[in-house]
Write an enzyme that holds these catalytic residues in place. Sequence first.
Site, PDB file in Angstrom:
ATOM      1  N   CYS A  96      83.939   7.592  33.780  1.00 25.92           N
ATOM      2  CA  CYS A  96      84.940   8.219  33.900  1.00 25.92           C
ATOM      3  C   CYS A  96      86.110   7.641  34.288  1.00 25.92           C
ATOM      4  O   CYS A  96      86.516   8.199  35.145  1.00 25.92           O
ATOM      5  CB  CYS A  96      83.616   9.306  34.540  1.00 25.92           C
ATOM      6  SG  CYS A  96      84.159   8.057  36.582  1.00 25.92           S
ATOM      7  N   CYS A 106      85.629   3.081  38.545  1.00 24.88           N
ATOM      8  CA  CYS A 106      85.345   1.728  39.106  1.00 24.88           C
ATOM      9  C   CYS A 106      87.052   0.879  38.987  1.00 24.88           C
ATOM     10  O   CYS A 106      87.674   0.596  39.745  1.00 24.88           O
ATOM     11  CB  CYS A 106      84.966   1.008  37.618  1.00 24.88           C
ATOM     12  SG  CYS A 106      82.825   1.587  37.357  1.00 24.88           S
ATOM     13  N   CYS A 151      77.302   2.306  35.039  1.00 23.00           N
ATOM     14  CA  CYS A 151      77.480   2.881  32.859  1.00 23.00           C
ATOM     15  C   CYS A 151      77.464   1.248  32.685  1.00 23.00           C
ATOM     16  O   CYS A 151      76.599   1.616  31.387  1.00 23.00           O
ATOM     17  CB  CYS A 151      78.983   3.085  33.101  1.00 23.00           C
ATOM     18  SG  CYS A 151      78.894   5.173  33.540  1.00 23.00           S
ATOM     19  N   CYS A 160      77.477   2.787  42.233  1.00 26.92           N
ATOM     20  CA  CYS A 160      79.348   4.128  40.981  1.00 26.92           C
ATOM     21  C   CYS A 160      80.129   4.750  42.553  1.00 26.92           C
ATOM     22  O   CYS A 160      79.261   5.188  42.975  1.00 26.92           O
ATOM     23  CB  CYS A 160      78.206   4.790  40.925  1.00 26.92           C
ATOM     24  SG  CYS A 160      78.455   6.692  39.820  1.00 26.92           S
ATOM     25  N   CYS A 199      68.599  -1.159  57.091  1.00 27.97           N
ATOM     26  CA  CYS A 199      69.480   0.354  57.445  1.00 27.97           C
ATOM     27  C   CYS A 199      68.861   0.479  59.173  1.00 27.97           C
ATOM     28  O   CYS A 199      68.132   0.776  59.302  1.00 27.97           O
ATOM     29  CB  CYS A 199      68.318   1.825  56.466  1.00 27.97           C
ATOM     30  SG  CYS A 199      68.495   3.270  56.826  1.00 27.97           S
ATOM     31  N   CYS A 245      65.797   9.271  59.353  1.00 30.89           N
ATOM     32  CA  CYS A 245      65.640   9.446  57.884  1.00 30.89           C
ATOM     33  C   CYS A 245      66.288   9.971  57.025  1.00 30.89           C
ATOM     34  O   CYS A 245      65.354  10.472  56.934  1.00 30.89           O
ATOM     35  CB  CYS A 245      64.462   8.873  57.553  1.00 30.89           C
ATOM     36  SG  CYS A 245      64.054   7.454  56.385  1.00 30.89           S
ATOM     37  N   CYS A 253      66.499   9.877  49.178  1.00 31.77           N
ATOM     38  CA  CYS A 253      66.951   8.734  49.787  1.00 31.77           C
ATOM     39  C   CYS A 253      67.128   7.155  49.332  1.00 31.77           C
ATOM     40  O   CYS A 253      64.883   7.500  49.413  1.00 31.77           O
ATOM     41  CB  CYS A 253      67.044   7.998  51.132  1.00 31.77           C
ATOM     42  SG  CYS A 253      67.810   6.304  51.749  1.00 31.77           S
ATOM     43  N   CYS A 294      75.573  -2.532  50.975  1.00 34.78           N
ATOM     44  CA  CYS A 294      77.018  -2.001  51.122  1.00 34.78           C
ATOM     45  C   CYS A 294      76.834  -1.510  53.112  1.00 34.78           C
ATOM     46  O   CYS A 294      77.270  -0.929  53.545  1.00 34.78           O
ATOM     47  CB  CYS A 294      76.516  -0.074  49.926  1.00 34.78           C
ATOM     48  SG  CYS A 294      76.518  -0.296  48.405  1.00 34.78           S
ATOM     49  N   CYS A 301      76.988   5.198  52.671  1.00 28.77           N
ATOM     50  CA  CYS A 301      76.538   6.433  51.893  1.00 28.77           C
ATOM     51  C   CYS A 301      75.682   6.822  53.804  1.00 28.77           C
ATOM     52  O   CYS A 301      76.085   8.233  54.039  1.00 28.77           O
ATOM     53  CB  CYS A 301      76.037   6.281  51.111  1.00 28.77           C
ATOM     54  SG  CYS A 301      76.356   6.167  49.681  1.00 28.77           S
ATOM     55  N   CYS A 346      70.759   7.726  49.737  1.00 30.24           N
ATOM     56  CA  CYS A 346      70.819   6.362  49.292  1.00 30.24           C
ATOM     57  C   CYS A 346      70.681   7.162  48.045  1.00 30.24           C
ATOM     58  O   CYS A 346      69.959   7.296  47.782  1.00 30.24           O
ATOM     59  CB  CYS A 346      71.124   5.051  49.805  1.00 30.24           C
ATOM     60  SG  CYS A 346      71.417   4.194  48.336  1.00 30.24           S
ATOM     61  N   CYS A 360      71.881   3.608  42.932  1.00 32.05           N
ATOM     62  CA  CYS A 360      73.586   3.175  42.312  1.00 32.05           C
ATOM     63  C   CYS A 360      73.766   1.875  42.089  1.00 32.05           C
ATOM     64  O   CYS A 360      74.439   0.971  40.950  1.00 32.05           O
ATOM     65  CB  CYS A 360      74.962   4.180  42.382  1.00 32.05           C
ATOM     66  SG  CYS A 360      75.352   3.143  43.806  1.00 32.05           S
TER      67      CYS A 360
HETATM   68 FE1  SF4 Z   1      67.356   4.497  55.430  1.00 32.78          FE
HETATM   69 FE2  SF4 Z   1      67.038   5.627  53.387  1.00 32.78          FE
HETATM   70 FE3  SF4 Z   1      65.277   3.658  54.106  1.00 32.78          FE
HETATM   71 FE4  SF4 Z   1      65.388   5.682  55.395  1.00 32.78          FE
HETATM   72  S1  SF4 Z   1      64.387   5.501  53.325  1.00 32.78           S
HETATM   73  S2  SF4 Z   1      65.224   4.341  56.809  1.00 32.78           S
HETATM   74  S3  SF4 Z   1      67.745   6.802  55.307  1.00 32.78           S
HETATM   75  S4  SF4 Z   1      67.151   3.191  53.587  1.00 32.78           S
HETATM   76 FE1  SF4 Z   2      82.624   5.969  36.577  1.00 32.08          FE
HETATM   77 FE2  SF4 Z   2      80.185   4.911  38.310  1.00 32.08          FE
HETATM   78 FE3  SF4 Z   2      80.494   4.812  35.490  1.00 32.08          FE
HETATM   79 FE4  SF4 Z   2      82.575   3.579  37.975  1.00 32.08          FE
HETATM   80  S1  SF4 Z   2      80.086   3.624  37.326  1.00 32.08           S
HETATM   81  S2  SF4 Z   2      82.577   4.688  35.491  1.00 32.08           S
HETATM   82  S3  SF4 Z   2      82.681   5.037  39.009  1.00 32.08           S
HETATM   83  S4  SF4 Z   2      80.150   6.736  36.213  1.00 32.08           S
END
Ligand code: SF4
Ligand code: SF4
Length: 356
Positions: free
Chosen positions: A57, A60, A153, A196, A237, A261, A267, A276, A288, A295, A298
């Site tokens: 898409c 990236c 991707c 992603c 987390c 949670c 998640c 992240c 996220c 989460c 990805c």
């Molecule tokens: Fe954090 Fe997700 Fe684990 Fe819950 S399940 S503690 S929101 S990473």
């Molecule tokens: Fe698009 Fe996600 Fe694929 Fe990157 S990884 S090209 S943002 S769909």
Amino acid sequence: MDKLFLRPKPTRREFLQIATASLALLGLSQALTPKVVKALEASSGKPSVIWLHGSECTGCSESLINSLEPTAVSLLLDTISLRYHETLMAASGHKAEEALEKAIAEGGYLLVIEGAIPLAEDGLYCTIGGKTFKDIVRGCAKNAAAIIPVGSCATYGGFPAAGPTDSVGYLYRNTKKHHEFDDVTGDKPVINLPCCPMHPERLVAVIVHYLTFGTIPPLDNFERPISMYGELLHDNCERRGQFEAGRFVTDWGDPSQNGYCLYLKGCKGPWSRHDCWKRLWNGRTNYCIAANVPCIGCSEPEFYERFSPLYDRQFDITLPGIGKVDIDKVMATVAAIAAAGISIDTIITKLKGEES
Ligand code: SF4
Ligand code: SF4
């Protein structure tokens, strides 16, 4: 045509920014900053980069050019030589293809792949300039110094792999299915940077490592840099305490569940390895979980198809002597399970293996 983009060369201050950010991301000492800056200053125009687009898409690329800090864009556009990028380069048509052929003939470039590789119908579902993407990737991989698939991707297949085009990511080049791809990677290093979209700072750090040391950072089994994908989100987390206490969001509209949670809302943190939670996104403002979004996993090969639907929990569990148990019922009786000496964490970490 050596450079497609003419902008002022980055200042020493920008090189310092790139160096310190990249060393942190690579888990290396800041004492190496002068060495990195020296390598960056000496790298004007080298190495060249070919950036391919397959089934994707372009998110990236958006992630790269929208980065708030100038580091990613400065490195790719102003420092090293980006020779081919279909959505950024000024040239088009035959001129663009000529630029690609010239860069391939010179060799020694970093090959960045964005997008999956369709294999159905001999690759017909993604053709550029009359060539299938799988043949374009093969042609470019042949003379590359290193290959960097970016985004889910290109690494695992991502969203396109869930469709009818039999799309795969570069990780699977050596599998039986991928023999149709007639892999030419040889012993060239491959560095996968999933998520992603891709995180621009991760790409910059890999390139900085290559420019400074002439090598790639240590990788895990999925060819991801360990320093960036070595730790489980779930272990880091900020909502882990809520998980342990059995406090889960079940109703988005209930303000009393704020900060609970997100496991029951799909998640994938218990299976997702990435940084992240400390790297953050959008100029290091958020990610996220902090934005109250589960989460989606990805960073993992299961994304998208096996983790779908993304906002439903879909893994049930098998308990010894009990058999398959619906996780909703488990969570409803979390106190009883804890009293029986079985930690929820232990149960959850087994889910993926039992489902695979
Ligand atoms: Fe954090 Fe997700 Fe684990 Fe819950 S399940 S503690 S929101 S990473
Ligand atoms: Fe698009 Fe996600 Fe694929 Fe990157 S990884 S090209 S943002 S769909």
